[in-house]
Design a protein around this motif. Sequence first.
Motif, PDB file in Angstrom:
ATOM      1  N   THR A  15     -17.341 -45.032   2.811  1.00 36.81           N
ATOM      2  CA  THR A  15     -17.986 -43.717   2.847  1.00 36.81           C
ATOM      3  C   THR A  15     -19.275 -43.774   2.045  1.00 36.81           C
ATOM      4  N   VAL A  16     -20.366 -43.418   2.702  1.00 37.89           N
ATOM      5  CA  VAL A  16     -21.668 -43.360   2.036  1.00 37.89           C
ATOM      6  C   VAL A  16     -21.860 -41.920   1.560  1.00 37.89           C
ATOM      7  N   LEU A  17     -21.897 -41.742   0.236  1.00 37.71           N
ATOM      8  CA  LEU A  17     -22.128 -40.401  -0.318  1.00 37.71           C
ATOM      9  C   LEU A  17     -23.586 -40.327  -0.763  1.00 37.71           C
ATOM     10  N   ILE A  18     -24.342 -39.438  -0.132  1.00 42.62           N
ATOM     11  CA  ILE A  18     -25.733 -39.236  -0.539  1.00 42.62           C
ATOM     12  C   ILE A  18     -25.723 -38.104  -1.567  1.00 42.62           C
ATOM     13  N   ASP A  19     -25.862 -38.466  -2.825  1.00 39.93           N
ATOM     14  CA  ASP A  19     -25.783 -37.476  -3.895  1.00 39.93           C
ATOM     15  C   ASP A  19     -27.144 -36.791  -4.037  1.00 39.93           C
ATOM     16  N   CYS A  20     -27.130 -35.464  -4.020  1.00 37.51           N
ATOM     17  CA  CYS A  20     -28.416 -34.750  -3.989  1.00 37.51           C
ATOM     18  C   CYS A  20     -28.251 -33.387  -4.650  1.00 37.51           C
ATOM     19  N   ASP A  21     -29.237 -32.996  -5.434  1.00 37.67           N
ATOM     20  CA  ASP A  21     -29.248 -31.654  -6.013  1.00 37.67           C
ATOM     21  C   ASP A  21     -29.280 -30.642  -4.860  1.00 37.67           C
ATOM     22  N   PRO A  22     -28.301 -29.720  -4.806  1.00 32.57           N
ATOM     23  CA  PRO A  22     -28.259 -28.777  -3.681  1.00 32.57           C
ATOM     24  C   PRO A  22     -29.531 -27.939  -3.543  1.00 32.57           C
ATOM     25  N   ARG A  23     -30.255 -27.712  -4.654  1.00 27.71           N
ATOM     26  CA  ARG A  23     -31.499 -26.912  -4.516  1.00 27.71           C
ATOM     27  C   ARG A  23     -32.513 -27.670  -3.681  1.00 27.71           C
ATOM     28  N   VAL A  24     -32.578 -28.999  -3.889  1.00 26.38           N
ATOM     29  CA  VAL A  24     -33.479 -29.839  -3.096  1.00 26.38           C
ATOM     30  C   VAL A  24     -32.996 -29.895  -1.645  1.00 26.38           C
ATOM     31  N   LEU A  77     -31.001 -27.814   0.033  1.00 30.57           N
ATOM     32  CA  LEU A  77     -31.062 -26.542   0.768  1.00 30.57           C
ATOM     33  C   LEU A  77     -32.490 -26.216   1.181  1.00 30.57           C
ATOM     34  N   GLU A  78     -33.442 -26.568   0.342  1.00 37.19           N
ATOM     35  CA  GLU A  78     -34.845 -26.338   0.685  1.00 37.19           C
ATOM     36  C   GLU A  78     -35.225 -27.177   1.918  1.00 37.19           C
ATOM     37  N   ARG A  79     -34.789 -28.436   1.920  1.00 41.61           N
ATOM     38  CA  ARG A  79     -35.048 -29.290   3.102  1.00 41.61           C
ATOM     39  C   ARG A  79     -34.359 -28.735   4.347  1.00 41.61           C
ATOM     40  N   ALA A  80     -33.072 -28.327   4.169  1.00 42.68           N
ATOM     41  CA  ALA A  80     -32.303 -27.840   5.320  1.00 42.68           C
ATOM     42  C   ALA A  80     -32.934 -26.564   5.878  1.00 42.68           C
ATOM     43  N   VAL A 107     -24.178 -32.951   0.384  1.00 41.47           N
ATOM     44  CA  VAL A 107     -24.453 -31.513   0.571  1.00 41.47           C
ATOM     45  C   VAL A 107     -25.462 -31.301   1.708  1.00 41.47           C
ATOM     46  N   GLU A 108     -25.665 -30.050   2.084  1.00 40.51           N
ATOM     47  CA  GLU A 108     -26.644 -29.713   3.140  1.00 40.51           C
ATOM     48  C   GLU A 108     -28.006 -30.288   2.761  1.00 40.51           C
ATOM     49  N   GLY A 109     -28.662 -30.930   3.709  1.00 42.78           N
ATOM     50  CA  GLY A 109     -30.026 -31.406   3.483  1.00 42.78           C
ATOM     51  C   GLY A 109     -30.122 -32.658   2.617  1.00 42.78           C
ATOM     52  N   SER A 110     -28.988 -33.293   2.309  1.00 40.91           N
ATOM     53  CA  SER A 110     -29.038 -34.507   1.471  1.00 40.91           C
ATOM     54  C   SER A 110     -29.630 -35.686   2.248  1.00 40.91           C
ATOM     55  N   GLY A 111     -29.604 -35.597   3.584  1.00 43.84           N
ATOM     56  CA  GLY A 111     -30.206 -36.664   4.395  1.00 43.84           C
ATOM     57  C   GLY A 111     -29.206 -37.444   5.240  1.00 43.84           C
ATOM     58  N   PRO A 137     -29.658 -23.627  18.149  1.00 48.29           N
ATOM     59  CA  PRO A 137     -28.928 -22.551  17.499  1.00 48.29           C
ATOM     60  C   PRO A 137     -29.079 -22.626  15.976  1.00 48.29           C
ATOM     61  N   ARG A 138     -29.095 -21.462  15.301  1.00 47.69           N
ATOM     62  CA  ARG A 138     -29.254 -21.453  13.827  1.00 47.69           C
ATOM     63  C   ARG A 138     -27.899 -21.723  13.181  1.00 47.69           C
ATOM     64  N   GLU A 139     -27.606 -23.025  12.972  1.00 43.77           N
ATOM     65  CA  GLU A 139     -26.313 -23.415  12.400  1.00 43.77           C
ATOM     66  C   GLU A 139     -26.416 -23.346  10.879  1.00 43.77           C
ATOM     67  N   GLU A 140     -26.346 -22.124  10.333  1.00 41.09           N
ATOM     68  CA  GLU A 140     -26.671 -21.995   8.912  1.00 41.09           C
ATOM     69  C   GLU A 140     -25.643 -21.201   8.112  1.00 41.09           C
ATOM     70  N   ARG A 141     -24.394 -21.118   8.625  1.00 39.49           N
ATOM     71  CA  ARG A 141     -23.421 -20.312   7.870  1.00 39.49           C
ATOM     72  C   ARG A 141     -23.233 -20.868   6.460  1.00 39.49           C
ATOM     73  N   PHE A 142     -23.237 -22.208   6.318  1.00 39.80           N
ATOM     74  CA  PHE A 142     -23.040 -22.792   4.981  1.00 39.80           C
ATOM     75  C   PHE A 142     -24.316 -22.760   4.142  1.00 39.80           C
ATOM     76  N   GLU A 143     -25.466 -22.918   4.803  1.00 41.83           N
ATOM     77  CA  GLU A 143     -26.732 -22.861   4.066  1.00 41.83           C
ATOM     78  C   GLU A 143     -26.890 -21.516   3.357  1.00 41.83           C
ATOM     79  N   LEU A 144     -26.248 -20.467   3.905  1.00 42.98           N
ATOM     80  CA  LEU A 144     -26.404 -19.136   3.325  1.00 42.98           C
ATOM     81  C   LEU A 144     -25.465 -18.884   2.137  1.00 42.98           C
ATOM     82  N   GLU A 145     -24.571 -19.838   1.845  1.00 49.13           N
ATOM     83  CA  GLU A 145     -23.687 -19.702   0.673  1.00 49.13           C
ATOM     84  C   GLU A 145     -24.505 -19.777  -0.621  1.00 49.13           C
ATOM     85  N   ALA A 146     -23.958 -19.190  -1.696  1.00 50.76           N
ATOM     86  CA  ALA A 146     -24.644 -19.190  -3.002  1.00 50.76           C
ATOM     87  C   ALA A 146     -24.781 -20.619  -3.531  1.00 50.76           C
TER      88      ALA A 146
END
Length: 221
Positions: free
Chosen positions: A134-143, A145-148, A13-17, A158-167
């Motif tokens: 495939t390396v899957l970095i499993d991460c709580d999306p709340r953690v 998204l906060e990092r991202a 997910v976003e910000g998983s690293g 550029p603010r590449e954040e269309r997905f970060e703004l999803e619920a």
Amino acid sequence: MNTLGYFITFEGVEGSGKSTQIRYLSNSLISRNLSTTLTREPGGCPIADKIRAILLDADNSAMSAMAELMLYAAARAQHVNEVIAPALSDGGIVLCDRFCDATVAYQSYGRGLDRSIIDTLNSHACSGISPDLTVLIDCDPRVGLERARRRIELSSGPREERFELEAIAFHQRVRSGYNQLAIDEPQRFVIVDGAGTVEGIALEISAAVLARIPEGLRAIS
Ligand SMILES: Nc1ncnc2c1ncn2[C@@H]1O[C@H](COP(=O)(O)OP(=O)(O)O)[C@@H](O)[C@H]1O
Ligand SMILES: [Mg+2]
């Protein structure tokens, strides 16, 4: 199967690293004198980078799910053809930050598009190439998204954040989608816990990768 080289993708997910860890792995492989191409999706070459800008631009909130899917497929077709396939034919290692699994996780599990359409488009875009690992970095999306969010605030690009703004529920579906893909193909996936330290995760990934890559890959000339 990829005849000569070795193809490794990073997912999560976003910000998983992913971007942080793929750079560590790239440096570790290069320090072992292995020819390594580091690339990312969407993008990875000039034409696909233009599509990336459309896909990630938060102003494009009106984009339909199907248009989004087809833009990903178009960017991937160009990237595979121009960057990934040639580097693998040359016997090198290719590291790609997101690939086909992201389309399944985001557009099928996240957006609810028909999986068979996604699989068909992915297969046409990849022309027979698929990740060896495939390396899957499993991460709580709340953690994540906060990092991202912090990373986006600090960056001057550029603010590449269309997905970060999803619920958050969207990101939870993406996370479970990734975990299901890993259950479906346990041989291909290595799952690491994204909550650890950057250094700890990097060591875990490099040990897993070094244990799997075959002999005889191309050395840096
Ligand atoms: N294990 C970690 N612990 C704490 N912060 C991290 C960790 N991994 C990455 N970060 C930080 O979180 C932000 C997002 O990481 P990044 O690698 O860009 O994630 P992704 O590419 O998966 O979106 C960056 O600012 C990065 O420095
Ligand atoms: Mg990234």
